[in-house]
Design a protein around this motif. Structure first.
Motif, mmCIF file in Angstrom:
data_model
loop_
_atom_site.group_PDB
_atom_site.id
_atom_site.type_symbol
_atom_site.label_atom_id
_atom_site.label_comp_id
_atom_site.label_asym_id
_atom_site.label_seq_id
_atom_site.Cartn_x
_atom_site.Cartn_y
_atom_site.Cartn_z
ATOM 1 N N GLY A 74 0.841 -1.204 0.039
ATOM 2 C CA GLY A 74 -0.223 0.085 0.214
ATOM 3 C C GLY A 74 0.861 1.275 0.043
ATOM 4 N N ASN A 75 0.048 2.311 -0.134
ATOM 5 C CA ASN A 75 0.858 3.625 -0.280
ATOM 6 C C ASN A 75 1.591 4.077 1.088
ATOM 7 O OD1 ASN A 75 -0.067 3.787 -3.004
ATOM 8 N ND2 ASN A 75 -1.726 5.118 -2.248
ATOM 9 N N PHE A 76 2.380 4.853 0.997
ATOM 10 C CA PHE A 76 3.349 5.218 2.219
ATOM 11 C C PHE A 76 2.169 6.404 2.846
ATOM 12 C CE2 PHE A 76 6.542 3.054 0.536
ATOM 13 C CZ PHE A 76 7.864 3.102 1.146
ATOM 14 N N THR A 77 2.126 6.130 4.233
ATOM 15 C CA THR A 77 1.650 7.040 4.692
ATOM 16 C C THR A 77 2.209 8.663 5.121
ATOM 17 O OG1 THR A 77 2.452 6.559 6.964
ATOM 18 C CG2 THR A 77 0.618 5.328 6.412
ATOM 19 N N ALA A 78 1.518 9.441 5.523
ATOM 20 C CA ALA A 78 2.077 10.788 5.580
ATOM 21 C C ALA A 78 3.105 10.756 6.607
ATOM 22 C CB ALA A 78 1.070 11.735 5.742
ATOM 23 N N ASP A 79 2.992 9.837 7.472
ATOM 24 C CA ASP A 79 4.097 9.530 8.528
ATOM 25 C C ASP A 79 5.287 8.809 8.287
ATOM 26 O OD1 ASP A 79 2.459 11.006 10.526
ATOM 27 O OD2 ASP A 79 1.576 9.102 11.521
ATOM 28 N N GLU A 80 5.116 7.916 7.395
ATOM 29 C CA GLU A 80 6.188 7.298 6.779
ATOM 30 C C GLU A 80 6.809 8.302 5.921
ATOM 31 O OE1 GLU A 80 4.820 2.654 6.579
ATOM 32 O OE2 GLU A 80 4.073 4.311 5.268
ATOM 33 N N GLU A 81 6.286 9.272 5.305
ATOM 34 C CA GLU A 81 6.997 9.794 4.263
ATOM 35 C C GLU A 81 7.567 10.888 4.910
ATOM 36 O OE1 GLU A 81 3.802 11.488 1.878
ATOM 37 O OE2 GLU A 81 3.401 9.631 0.743
ATOM 38 N N ASP A 82 7.136 11.579 6.000
ATOM 39 C CA ASP A 82 7.756 12.391 6.844
ATOM 40 C C ASP A 82 9.023 11.938 7.570
ATOM 41 O OD1 ASP A 82 5.806 14.024 6.362
ATOM 42 O OD2 ASP A 82 4.798 13.885 8.166
ATOM 43 N N LEU A 83 8.842 10.582 7.796
ATOM 44 C CA LEU A 83 10.044 10.035 8.557
ATOM 45 C C LEU A 83 11.272 9.780 7.749
ATOM 46 C CD1 LEU A 83 11.255 8.859 10.927
ATOM 47 C CD2 LEU A 83 9.916 6.642 10.690
ATOM 48 N N ILE A 84 10.771 9.364 6.331
ATOM 49 C CA ILE A 84 11.779 9.112 5.540
ATOM 50 C C ILE A 84 12.451 10.448 5.054
ATOM 51 C CG2 ILE A 84 12.164 8.536 2.861
ATOM 52 C CD1 ILE A 84 9.646 6.630 3.134
ATOM 53 N N ILE A 85 11.703 11.522 4.976
ATOM 54 C CA ILE A 85 12.571 13.042 4.674
ATOM 55 C C ILE A 85 13.532 13.111 5.815
ATOM 56 C CG2 ILE A 85 12.102 15.237 4.468
ATOM 57 C CD1 ILE A 85 9.095 14.509 3.260
ATOM 58 N N ARG A 86 12.987 13.152 7.107
ATOM 59 C CA ARG A 86 13.789 13.361 8.000
ATOM 60 C C ARG A 86 14.948 12.485 8.186
ATOM 61 N NH1 ARG A 86 11.418 15.590 12.849
ATOM 62 N NH2 ARG A 86 12.221 14.082 14.045
ATOM 63 N N LEU A 87 14.883 11.393 8.144
ATOM 64 C CA LEU A 87 15.959 10.583 8.148
ATOM 65 C C LEU A 87 16.919 10.457 6.819
ATOM 66 C CD1 LEU A 87 14.211 7.048 9.084
ATOM 67 C CD2 LEU A 87 15.910 8.271 10.593
ATOM 68 N N HIS A 88 16.360 10.901 5.949
ATOM 69 C CA HIS A 88 17.287 11.124 4.671
ATOM 70 C C HIS A 88 18.114 12.321 5.004
ATOM 71 C CE1 HIS A 88 18.498 12.269 0.456
ATOM 72 N NE2 HIS A 88 18.655 10.993 0.241
ATOM 73 N N GLN A 89 17.411 13.254 5.365
ATOM 74 C CA GLN A 89 18.152 14.309 5.873
ATOM 75 C C GLN A 89 19.437 14.191 6.464
ATOM 76 O OE1 GLN A 89 15.193 17.084 7.004
ATOM 77 N NE2 GLN A 89 14.821 17.863 4.799
ATOM 78 N N THR A 90 19.266 13.525 7.517
ATOM 79 C CA THR A 90 20.267 13.123 8.361
ATOM 80 C C THR A 90 21.232 11.952 7.776
ATOM 81 O OG1 THR A 90 18.764 13.282 10.154
ATOM 82 C CG2 THR A 90 20.844 12.001 10.792
#
Length: 263
Positions: free
Chosen positions: A68-84
DNA sequence: AAGGCTGCCAACCGCAGTGAA
DNA sequence: ATTCACTGCGGTTGGCAGCCT
């Protein structure tokens, strides 16, 4: 000296997996596990190399995979983790139970990266360069979530995504990450640092410090994950603590990232 | 209606890391 | 200490499907 190829190329099948192959692989792993990927295809009667079998299992057939699609939470988390963490997809994936590094990588390149870039651009750029094609790209992007859902529902796993909280790709992260300067945000947003969730089931406001603490990874993983999911994620990222410490040290020494950005 | 363009996903490739012999 | 086999990771690409002109 040279490394031996992972498998003999001759006679081995490549390309898309057939349902029969999937079934064979899944059946074999269900019965015997996968102690040796290299020998697995031979024993399972598959004309594939072990690497290909592993990839198919890890990215598609494993029952742990969340569809299924990524949830907004998951997307947010990915963005945050990727920035780090940068492109350390496996580490990022370890924090998202049920998601594979390949999937996260794809989502990043297809949705999140562009969304961040769009967010960083001055509004004038959008208009000035706003050819019909560019417009259609954005529309296509918005469509993609629907397309994905359709595709995934026809997957061999046949798992419906209906039980998941789906988010369209367009909705949330622009607001989440559309700060005018990526790096500036990373280093400058030192207040708050909360991952705001409307769904309070996962409730813990995730502070950067908790994220950065090598002993408190679980607080971040919690996106509705079960205990099993969490332990799985933790076990699959056993190097996380050391790894994380290393990168945090590197980043801090380099002065690139002091803290996680507020999104 | 048809061709072109774009996006997405699955899969492949090559390299690096690790452990056993 | 060295070599080698195996696994895992990240980058890249090919094919497919849908939308736009």
């Amino acid at each position: 000296m040279g490394r031996a190829p992972c498998c003999e190329k001759d006679g081995l099948k490549r390309g898309a997996w057939s349902p029969e192959e999937d079934q064979r692989l899944a059946d074999y792993i269900a019965r015997h596990g996968h102690p040796n990927w290299r020998a697995l295809p031979k024993h399972a009667g598959l004309l594939r190399c072990g690497k290909s079998c592993r990839l198919r299992w890890v990215n598609y057939l494993s029952p742990d995979i969340k569809r299924g699609n990524f949830t907004a939470d998951e997307e947010d988390l990915i963005i945050r983790l990727h920035q780090t963490l940068g492109n350390r997809w496996s580490v990022i994936a370890a924090q998202l139970p049920g998601r594979t590094d390949n999937e996260i990588k794809n989502v990043w390149h297809s949705h999140l990266k562009k969304r961040l870039e769009d967010g960083l651009k001055p509004a004038a750029d959008h208009d000035a360069g706003g050819s019909g094609r560019q417009k259609s790209r954005k529309q296509a992007k918005a469509r993609s979530a629907t397309v994905d859902a359709r595709k995934r529902q026809t997957s061999p796993q046949g798992q419906s995504s209906s039980s998941l909280t789906c988010s369209t790709v367009t909705e949330s992260a622009a607001a989440v990450s559309s700060s005018p300067s990526d790096n500036a945000t990373i280093t400058g947003a030192s207040h708050g640092h909360q991952l705001v969730k409307e769904d309070t089931s996962s409730s813990e406001a995730v502070t950067d410090n908790s994220f950065l603490s090598s002993t408190d990874v679980t607080g971040m993983i919690d996106l509705g994950a079960t205990d099993e999911d969490l332990s799985l994620a933790m076990s699959s990222s056993s190097n996380w603590s050391d790894d994380q410490d290393f990168w945090i040290k590197m980043l801090q020494e380099g002065g690139d990232i002091i803290d996680l950005p507020e999104l």
